[in-house]
Design a protein around this motif. Structure first.
Motif: not given
Ligand SMILES: [Zn+2]
Length: 697
Positions: A628-634
């Motif tokens: 979900s951190d990757r989703q946030f930054f993406t």
């Protein structure tokens, strides 16, 4: 950018801090000026390219996060031929405009449609009926020009100048300083008096966008001056005036005199210079040459006992010119500006002449935008919230509003926790920041109360009359606010505009429904991605209320610097590292990003992203993980996808307070969580050692 932005496209769109989550090329919005040449023409859908996209296969996020996240989009997107750049915001604005026109056309065909919706449809349809407009010829101009012709003395001139005043400028929210009338008025709470709405008086009277066009000594400006004078003559000729060339020369000379009295654009943006409250007595003493009492009475402002004079030099200079310059020249000036402002609803010859100067000569736009786009702009301007209501009813469901309000509350909380932890801010300042945050009004989607258009008469078949009446109606509505208590929930931007705005005198933010769509907000996307995209923009706007500019206005919206000197110095020192970080970006071998010019916006990006990240973690609790951190930054990177032509990029680097979208995306390298999410290691291009990552808020 708001409902008052007449002629905005003619003006260099320098976006101020007050208006700004948005990108610079705002001309793509739903709201180009009615009578001004509209923004660049049809945005052709980008032609799909074969998706070669090796991007994600070979690129590491730590080397080029912007390209890694947006590889597919970059590979298949081409900048439309009539644009300098193309990205998330421009394409969303285009899509929104097409939806609105469809809505209006459907309403027009619906016999049961009544009330404001019917008026919107009639206004648009009538504006679209070019054959009817052509057939009327110059007849609609007759009444206005006859009134001007009947002016016999300076007393009558003063009344005519006053009667022409409109609420058509906005120095703080939309930063619109332009009006062709002698002065422009803005209604807003007083700079030191949040309990009362006051009339603000701004300079006006020029046809070209700024004094610089009249006074700068270079070839381009000299050429434009010649063409502008020819344009004045051409418009007068079309309306049937004899000796048009001679008249035009005098009108132009008068405008040069007016330009000499005007403040520069930079001075206009300095609110400290604008902090002048004048009574009628002050006008008489400081600005002789005109009977100000008669002027204000004719403007329907005779009951106001004090004005905030944003441009005192221009008030003095322009009043003196009313006294000094001969009556005939002033009458021709009035006639020309009446014709010029109404050109959009006059026959084709007027429309084309206006575009030849304001479109081709002034902005280099090769082709006039389609009539439907101009009709939409005009309708948006005439009945902004009525159009907005149609749009919201269809495209902005209540559950979206509720979700975004929750998101805003979470980001406000996260920002508050960050303020609590600031080590460089004095405790007393911190308490005031907390108070300002506590009282902040954040408007989401659309206003709590809709404006009523009951008193506006829209007559099918009378495009010219509709435009005049809408103009007067809007001004009457704004002036009525002088007799009402200021309301911090009043909106300064219509819901159908892809943009966001900070209203310093109201301690308020507006996030219109039109920006609350993919890729900024997608109800079907993971919450983390939404926090990264629209959440970071919300955080960005919030942070502007608390930076060096936000420090000028307190929790009540009063002009009062609530920072200590030490706070300001610490802030400056803490930001030096961010200046250096942006200075190191070199999009071209011979041109680097200007870290100082873009500092305020880069800081807001950083603060916004950090607060949105905290808020997302708090909201999703234990659910947060690497994915979900990757989703946030993406999600953040997707909201900045963009392609910009080299010439446009170079111009923006020199003049725009915002960094290019690619470098806005690189804000991520200052957040520790980004390193963990993408396993970014030393040696990768965007890697920063922990001590080099910037933390200001
Ligand atoms: Zn900003």
């Amino acid at each position: 950018m708001n409902n008052n932005t007449r002629h905005r496209t003619a003006i260099a769109l320098a976006v101020q801090w007050a208006l700004c989550a948005a990108l610079t090329p705002l001309a793509a919005g739903a709201q180009t000026a009615e009578k001004a040449p509209a923004a660049p023409a049809q945005a052709a859908q980008p032609a799909p390219q074969p998706a070669s996209q090796p991007a994600q296969a070979t690129l590491r996020p730590g080397d080029d996060f912007f390209a890694w996240a947006n590889g597919d989009w970059l590979a298949k997107t081409e900048i439309p031929a009539d644009r300098g750049s193309w990205g998330a915001m421009a394409s969303l604005a285009e899509e929104t405009n097409q939806r609105i026109v469809k809505l209006i056309e459907d309403t027009a065909g619906d016999k049961a449609a009544a009330g404001d919706a019917r008026k919107v449809a009639d206004y648009y349809t009538t504006y679209m009926d070019e054959a009817a407009i052509e057939q009327k010829g110059t007849a609609p101009l007759k009444a206005g020009l006859a009134k001007i012709a009947a002016i016999r003395d300076k007393a009558a001139l003063t009344r005519a100048l006053g009667a022409g005043i409109r609420a058509d400028v906005d120095p703080l929210n939309a930063t619109n300083f332009f009006t062709e009338n002698l002065f422009g008025v803005w209604v807003s709470p007083g700079l030191h008096d949040p309990a009362h709405n006051r009339p603000y008086l701004l300079q006006g009277g020029l046809g070209m966008p700024d004094r610089a066009y009249y006074l700068e000594n270079n070839e381009r400006m000299a050429g434009l001056r010649t063409q502008y004078q020819q344009h004045i003559a051409a418009m007068l000729k079309l309306a049937g005036f004899p000796d048009a060339d001679k008249r035009a020369a005098k009108v132009f000379a008068l405008e040069v005199d007016i330009a000499n009295a005007h403040a520069t654009r930079e001075a206009s943006a300095d609110v400290q210079k604008a902090d002048n409250t004048w009574t009628l007595k002050d006008f008489k003493q400081k600005a002789p040459g005109m009977d100000w009492a008669a002027f204000f009475k004719a403007a329907h402002l005779g009951d106001q006992d004090r004005f905030i004079v944003w441009h005192p030099g221009a008030a003095t200079g322009e009043a003196a010119l009313v006294g000094k310059i001969d009556l005939a020249t002033w009458k021709d000036w009035l006639a020309f500006h009446h014709i010029n402002q109404m050109a959009g609803v006059l026959p084709k010859a007027f429309v084309e002449q206006r575009f030849a100067f304001f479109g081709k000569a002034l902005t280099g736009t090769p082709q006039q935008s389609a009539r439907w786009k101009r009709a939409l702009s005009a309708t948006n301007e005439a009945m902004d919230e009525a159009v907005g209501k149609l749009y919201v009813d269809k495209y902005f469901p209540a559950e979206n509003k509720a979700r975004l309000q929750k998101m805003v509350a979470n980001i406000v909380d996260a920002f508050g926790r960050r303020i609590d932890k600031l080590d460089w801010m004095a405790p007393a300042t911190r308490a005031q920041a907390r108070e300002k945050l506590r009282t902040l009004y954040v408007g989401v989607g659309y206003p709590d109360k809709w404006k009523s258009y009951t008193a506006l008469k829209v007559v099918p078949g009378d495009a010219f009359g509709n435009a005049l009446r809408a103009d007067e109606f809007h001004t009457a509505q704004e002036f009525a606010r002088l007799h009402a208590k200021p309301d911090r929930t009043d909106w300064a931007m219509p819901p159908q505009l892809v943009n966001a705005v900070n209203l310093p005198l109201q301690n308020a933010l507006n996030f219109p429904a039109a920006i609350l769509q993919p890729p900024f907000f997608d109800p079907k996307a993971p919450e983390a991605a939404n926090y990264g995209a629209i959440g970071a923009i919300i955080g960005h706007e919030i942070s502007h209320s608390f930076d060096d500019q936000g420090a000028l206005f307190d929790a009540q919206g009063r002009l009062r610097d609530w920072w200590t000197k030490a706070d300001a110095e610490h802030f400056k020192a803490a930001t030096a590292k961010l200046v250096a970080q942006y200075n190191s970006y070199k999009p071209f071998n011979d041109l680097a990003v200007n870290g100082q010019l873009t500092l305020s916006e880069n800081l807001a990006d950083l603060a916004g992203l950090a607060a949105a990240y905290d808020a997302y973690r708090a909201a999703t609790g234990a659910g947060a993980n690497q994915e979900s951190d990757r989703q946030f930054f993406t999600g953040y990177a997707h909201s900045w996808r963009d392609k910009t032509r080299e010439a446009t990029a170079r111009r923006r680097i020199l003049t725009d307070g915002h960094s290019l979208p690619e470098y806005r995306t690189d804000t991520v390298r200052n957040l520790d969580a980004w390193y963990k999410a993408f396993d970014v290691q030393p040696g990768q291009a965007l890697y920063l050692a922990p001590e080099d990552r910037v933390r200001v808020w």
